[in-house]
Write a protein that holds these residues in place. Structure first.
Motif, short mmCIF file in Angstrom:
data_model
loop_
_atom_site.label_atom_id
_atom_site.label_comp_id
_atom_site.label_asym_id
_atom_site.label_seq_id
_atom_site.Cartn_x
_atom_site.Cartn_y
_atom_site.Cartn_z
N UNK A 57 0.77 -1.04 0.01
CA UNK A 57 0.02 -0.04 -0.14
C UNK A 57 0.85 1.05 -0.01
N UNK A 58 1.80 1.25 0.95
CA UNK A 58 2.64 2.35 0.95
C UNK A 58 3.48 2.81 -0.35
N UNK A 59 3.99 1.60 -1.07
CA UNK A 59 4.28 1.56 -2.50
C UNK A 59 3.67 2.31 -3.32
N UNK A 60 2.24 1.86 -3.32
CA UNK A 60 1.33 2.29 -4.37
C UNK A 60 0.75 3.64 -3.95
N UNK A 61 0.73 4.21 -2.85
CA UNK A 61 0.63 5.62 -2.44
C UNK A 61 1.54 6.40 -2.86
N UNK A 62 2.90 6.06 -2.73
CA UNK A 62 3.95 6.75 -2.99
C UNK A 62 4.01 8.04 -2.46
N UNK A 63 4.13 9.13 -3.25
CA UNK A 63 4.51 10.30 -2.97
C UNK A 63 3.29 10.86 -2.30
N UNK A 64 2.04 10.47 -2.12
CA UNK A 64 1.07 11.08 -1.62
C UNK A 64 0.88 10.34 -0.07
N UNK A 65 1.93 9.80 0.45
CA UNK A 65 1.79 9.37 1.86
C UNK A 65 1.37 10.10 2.86
N UNK A 66 2.00 11.56 2.58
CA UNK A 66 1.49 12.52 3.75
C UNK A 66 0.04 12.86 3.78
N UNK A 67 -0.61 12.45 2.74
CA UNK A 67 -2.17 12.52 3.00
C UNK A 67 -2.65 11.48 4.15
N UNK A 68 -2.07 10.24 3.90
CA UNK A 68 -2.62 9.00 5.12
C UNK A 68 -2.11 9.59 6.39
N UNK A 69 -0.97 10.34 6.51
CA UNK A 69 -0.42 10.61 7.64
C UNK A 69 -1.53 11.71 8.30
N UNK A 70 -1.81 12.70 7.37
CA UNK A 70 -2.79 13.92 7.75
C UNK A 70 -3.95 13.27 8.28
N UNK A 71 -4.60 12.35 7.51
CA UNK A 71 -5.79 11.64 7.83
C UNK A 71 -5.66 10.94 9.06
N UNK A 72 -4.98 10.11 9.42
CA UNK A 72 -4.76 9.37 10.53
C UNK A 72 -4.78 10.40 11.66
N UNK A 73 -3.94 11.41 11.61
CA UNK A 73 -3.64 12.58 12.80
C UNK A 73 -5.09 13.22 12.92
N UNK A 74 -5.70 13.43 12.00
CA UNK A 74 -7.10 14.35 12.10
C UNK A 74 -8.11 13.15 12.79
N UNK A 75 -8.13 11.72 12.50
CA UNK A 75 -8.97 10.89 13.08
C UNK A 75 -8.66 10.68 14.54
N UNK A 76 -7.55 10.43 14.83
CA UNK A 76 -6.86 10.10 16.01
C UNK A 76 -7.04 11.28 17.04
#
Length: 112
Positions: A57-76
């Motif tokens: 998943x990390x490889x597929x998301x590639x350069x957009x991984x910051x969006x995952x980090x931002x979404x997790x931080x928002x929900x948590x």
């Protein structure tokens, strides 16, 4: 050439294999959606999370991984979490069987 695939696991004959696909947008959006679903299932207020993502998943998301980090931080919010990207994820669901999957999320929540 021989029509074989590498799935990262040993497969016995007659093992069920389900092929799925997702866009990068869907891979990213599934993270906060899955985290919210976990929170809804928890018996109490979240105290911490252990969030395991497939390395693929990390490889597929590639350069957009910051969006995952931002979404997790928002929900948590202020709830602490440990997030990692591994290969060979195993998860447990309502069928009472361990399942190994690719592009998988395996999230665990700890209640107060």
């Amino acid at each position: 050439d021989d029509f074989s695939i590498n799935v990262g696991n040993n497969l016995a004959e007659k093992t069920c294999v389900i092929r799925m696909e997702a866009t990068v947008d869907e891979l990213i959006q599934s993270v906060p959606d899955t985290l919210r679903e976990l929170i809804d299932r928890m018996p109490g207020e979240p105290a911490a999370f252990h969030l395991v993502h497939c390395g693929g998943r990390r490889a597929g998301i590639d350069a957009r991984i910051g969006e995952v980090a931002d979404a997790v931080a928002e929900v948590c919010g202020d709830t602490p979490y440990l997030m990692e990207f591994t290969f060979g994820e195993y998860g447990f669901e309502s069928d009472n069987n361990n399942t190994c999957g690719g592009l998988m999320l395996s999230f665990t929540g700890f209640s107060k």
